[in-house]
Design a protein around this motif. Structure first.
Motif, PDB file in Angstrom:
ATOM      1  N   GLY A   1       1.084 -10.381 120.091  1.00 25.05           N
ATOM      2  CA  GLY A   1       0.141 -10.466 121.210  1.00 25.05           C
ATOM      3  C   GLY A   1       0.677  -9.774 122.451  1.00 25.05           C
ATOM      4  O   GLY A   1      -0.054  -9.044 123.137  1.00 25.05           O
ATOM      5  N   ALA A   2       1.963  -9.983 122.746  1.00 25.15           N
ATOM      6  CA  ALA A   2       2.563  -9.389 123.941  1.00 25.15           C
ATOM      7  C   ALA A   2       2.611  -7.871 123.818  1.00 25.15           C
ATOM      8  O   ALA A   2       2.404  -7.143 124.795  1.00 25.15           O
ATOM      9  N   SER A   3       2.872  -7.355 122.606  1.00 31.63           N
ATOM     10  CA  SER A   3       2.910  -5.899 122.417  1.00 31.63           C
ATOM     11  C   SER A   3       1.512  -5.294 122.479  1.00 31.63           C
ATOM     12  O   SER A   3       1.319  -4.211 123.026  1.00 31.63           O
ATOM     13  N   LEU A   4       0.549  -6.015 121.922  1.00 31.91           N
ATOM     14  CA  LEU A   4      -0.840  -5.535 121.987  1.00 31.91           C
ATOM     15  C   LEU A   4      -1.305  -5.459 123.430  1.00 31.91           C
ATOM     16  O   LEU A   4      -1.907  -4.481 123.870  1.00 31.91           O
ATOM     17  N   LEU A   5      -0.988  -6.524 124.196  1.00 33.41           N
ATOM     18  CA  LEU A   5      -1.390  -6.624 125.592  1.00 33.41           C
ATOM     19  C   LEU A   5      -0.629  -5.611 126.454  1.00 33.41           C
ATOM     20  O   LEU A   5      -1.209  -4.908 127.279  1.00 33.41           O
ATOM     21  N   GLY A   6       0.674  -5.537 126.229  1.00 35.38           N
ATOM     22  CA  GLY A   6       1.519  -4.717 127.081  1.00 35.38           C
ATOM     23  C   GLY A   6       1.496  -3.235 126.740  1.00 35.38           C
ATOM     24  O   GLY A   6       1.564  -2.379 127.624  1.00 35.38           O
ATOM     25  N   LEU A   7       1.415  -2.925 125.459  1.00 35.01           N
ATOM     26  CA  LEU A   7       1.513  -1.521 125.031  1.00 35.01           C
ATOM     27  C   LEU A   7       0.180  -0.925 124.605  1.00 35.01           C
ATOM     28  O   LEU A   7      -0.015   0.285 124.669  1.00 35.01           O
ATOM     29  N   GLY A   8      -0.719  -1.768 124.153  1.00 34.29           N
ATOM     30  CA  GLY A   8      -2.013  -1.277 123.663  1.00 34.29           C
ATOM     31  C   GLY A   8      -1.889  -0.703 122.263  1.00 34.29           C
ATOM     32  O   GLY A   8      -0.795  -0.567 121.719  1.00 34.29           O
ATOM     33  N   ARG A   9      -3.040  -0.373 121.677  1.00 34.14           N
ATOM     34  CA  ARG A   9      -3.086   0.169 120.321  1.00 34.14           C
ATOM     35  C   ARG A   9      -3.049   1.697 120.355  1.00 34.14           C
ATOM     36  O   ARG A   9      -3.486   2.309 121.325  1.00 34.14           O
ATOM     37  N   ILE A  10      -2.560   2.290 119.281  1.00 34.50           N
ATOM     38  CA  ILE A  10      -2.641   3.739 119.133  1.00 34.50           C
ATOM     39  C   ILE A  10      -4.108   4.073 118.839  1.00 34.50           C
ATOM     40  O   ILE A  10      -4.763   3.381 118.049  1.00 34.50           O
ATOM     41  N   LYS A  11      -4.602   5.101 119.471  1.00 35.91           N
ATOM     42  CA  LYS A  11      -5.996   5.508 119.255  1.00 35.91           C
ATOM     43  C   LYS A  11      -6.222   5.834 117.778  1.00 35.91           C
ATOM     44  O   LYS A  11      -5.459   6.602 117.182  1.00 35.91           O
ATOM     45  N   GLY A  12      -7.252   5.247 117.195  1.00 37.21           N
ATOM     46  CA  GLY A  12      -7.513   5.482 115.767  1.00 37.21           C
ATOM     47  C   GLY A  12      -7.037   4.343 114.877  1.00 37.21           C
ATOM     48  O   GLY A  12      -7.397   4.267 113.715  1.00 37.21           O
TER      49      GLY A  12
ATOM     50  N   VAL B   1       5.980   6.423 116.807  1.00 32.45           N
ATOM     51  CA  VAL B   1       4.667   6.230 117.432  1.00 32.45           C
ATOM     52  C   VAL B   1       3.900   7.568 117.537  1.00 32.45           C
ATOM     53  O   VAL B   1       2.725   7.652 117.188  1.00 32.45           O
ATOM     54  N   ASP B   2       4.603   8.609 117.988  1.00 37.76           N
ATOM     55  CA  ASP B   2       3.959   9.929 118.086  1.00 37.76           C
ATOM     56  C   ASP B   2       3.486  10.401 116.716  1.00 37.76           C
ATOM     57  O   ASP B   2       2.393  10.957 116.578  1.00 37.76           O
ATOM     58  N   CYS B   3       4.324  10.187 115.715  1.00 33.51           N
ATOM     59  CA  CYS B   3       3.970  10.630 114.360  1.00 33.51           C
ATOM     60  C   CYS B   3       2.723   9.916 113.854  1.00 33.51           C
ATOM     61  O   CYS B   3       1.851  10.534 113.243  1.00 33.51           O
TER      62      CYS B   3
END
Lengths: 339, 339
Positions: free
Chosen positions: B108-119, B319-321
């Protein structure tokens, strides 16, 4: 008592199936009727000395292969060994059926031939799992990939009966397989099943996580057939591969080989506990008769044990007990009160 | 490179977490920022000799407990250690986060803090499983109890990237966990996911049954988070209980004890292979940053290994990949073409 054995089902049919039937009549004081290709069965039977009054053969001209769609095959192949086995029960010429053939076909033939117990919407396959303290019963392990909450409750009731009657557990502890201990955990199906199980008269102990299955915390563990099948097969594969990895490690050192020999001699008791052949077969609970589904790679020992399981189910009147219990627990006095 | 470590998360926090952080900076040439109660952390740090330039402390006044509803807690407790860890990444003061606290809170904290990768519609937790021939990656192991077919396809793409970049497998074989080999097997979710995976550019090898997980047939095995979590925990429990049962068997015989001692000395390599602490942590794939989720009972070794995993993910730009690959594989040139 007479057990119908599908002589054509399984990876080692008919050789190991016939051998297992001969062992079963010697060990368990019952009759076996072998169903399948008459010539092939009698050829195998000729290898053994046995009481001719205890083993008979019923010819069936067809076989349902592993790659056939089961629902279609059991309707089309009316003279297949597994369909004939179930017909023998229906016609009161046999008391139970054992098959190591296609699970789908065994299930389909029993559903078609025996029908469902009133009050049970979906039969379930129940499998014995060894634990640290004894055994537990896991169901469903593959009959229903998709389930509704009420199905899981019915599985729990059937598991309760089986654990009580066959496993001899006075007050079986029933657990729900889930991904957390809290009742809000898991998906909708499991949250709702949890609520229903809590309201039931069963000795429901709550959610059981994957890591607790072999701990012996519950006597009956309920789940949908998709999860149960994956868990059952994963356990089988992991135990097999872990043992192989241990043996490979040991082979690396000549001094350790001596120790390993001692260890593996001693570990036979353990091997027996984790060997599925010892349990023989998994009952299909919820059909109007005793139907035991054996592992596809069953050898003679597994078949003889499956026949023993079938015998116990007949003696303990498992079907009658499920019928009565479902009536009390789910139907109540008023059939309209059914969940 | 700087890794944020949640010093308050886990059964043995902060003692083992701080110890693990000290080990990590010694072994892996990086900086660690310990997040949590300043007094408690500095008290633990005082026990060790380490390069003061490599470990810093950021105070966080709150802790999210295991029994709190994660979605609510991460929103309410903005100064909790896990929320602060993710904020540090967002503010570019850290490159990755490691936590052994509540999985739900870490997610939850990562979803909230970092957000999802587009797609990516739903992030997934990916876990390393030892096999006969090496390792495979199983995902999702618990982020999503309910899934849609497209989620499983996205998991497969993320698993493919991870296996390629981090596990060094040139052309990862992707399998779908199921209850039979045929593509018509399993429930609707899996039948549809099979169809989509077959159409994808991935090296999809079809369904994988439970018994084949540890066989090494696939490098990436995809399933929903309910099944994956049960499988992961069941494997952990079974391996633990099987080893215990073997030891108990051996204790029964004094002569065997000598052999057992030899065997268990030799079997250390195996123990290492099946010990989760060696893998350190499971990456949460699909969020816009590196977030490593460690086992709740992580010791210092597990934390140090989790930090190593985080470092590798940062270096290999996981993440970039994923971002690039999802764009190519799912979005194509035209975003409207998205599955």
């Amino acid at each position: 008592m007479k057990i119908a054995v599908d002589a054509m089902g399984g990876d080692y049919a008919p050789v190991e199936i016939v051998k297992g039937a001969v062992e079963a009549v010697k060990l368990h004081k019952l009759e076996v009727v072998l169903v399948g290709d008459h010539a092939a069965i009698t050829k195998e039977l000729a290898k053994y000395a046995y009481d001719k009054n205890l083993i008979s053969v019923v010819h069936a001209s067809e076989v349902i292969r592993m790659d056939e769609a089961p629902a279609v095959a059991v309707r089309k192949k009316r003279d297949s060994s597994i369909v004939v086995c179930n017909r023998l029960i229906k016609e009161e010429q046999a008391d139970a059926v054992v098959s190591a053939g296609s699970t789908g076909a065994a299930m389909g033939a029993s559903l078609l031939g025996l029908g469902r117990i009133k009050g049970i919407d979906r039969p379930a396959i129940a499998s014995i799992i060894p634990t640290l303290t004894g055994y537990c019963l896991l169901l469903d392990v593959g009959a229903n990939a998709e389930c509704k909450p009420v199905n899981l409750v019915q599985f729990a009731i059937m598991g309760h009966i089986y654990a009580k009657k066959i496993m001899g557990i006075a007050q079986p502890r029933v657990g729900l397989l889930n991904i957390g201990e809290e009742e809000s955990k898991g998906k909708e199906l499991y949250v709702e099943a949890h609520r229903l199980l809590k309201e039931s008269k069963l000795n429901f102990i709550g959610n059981i996580e994957g890591r607790d299955i072999t701990r012996g915390r519950a006597d009956v563990i309920v789940c949908d057939g998709f999860v149960g099948n994956v868990v059952l097969k994963f356990g089988e594969g992991l135990a097999r591969d872990l043992m192989w990895m241990i043996k490979q490690e040991l082979k690396k050192n000549i001094f350790v080989k001596v120790g390993a020999a001692l260890v593996f001699t001693q570990a036979k008791g353990l091997k027996k506990r984790i060997d599925y052949a010892e349990y023989g077969g998994a009952p299909l609970l919820g059909v109007n008769g005793i139907s035991i589904i054996s592992h596809g790679s069953s050898d003679a020992k597994a078949i003889a044990n499956a026949v023993r399981v079938a015998k116990e189910c007949v003696e303990k009147k498992v079907v009658d007990c499920i019928r009565d219990s479902i009536h009390e627990t789910i139907l109540g006095d008023d059939e309209d009160a059914r969940v």
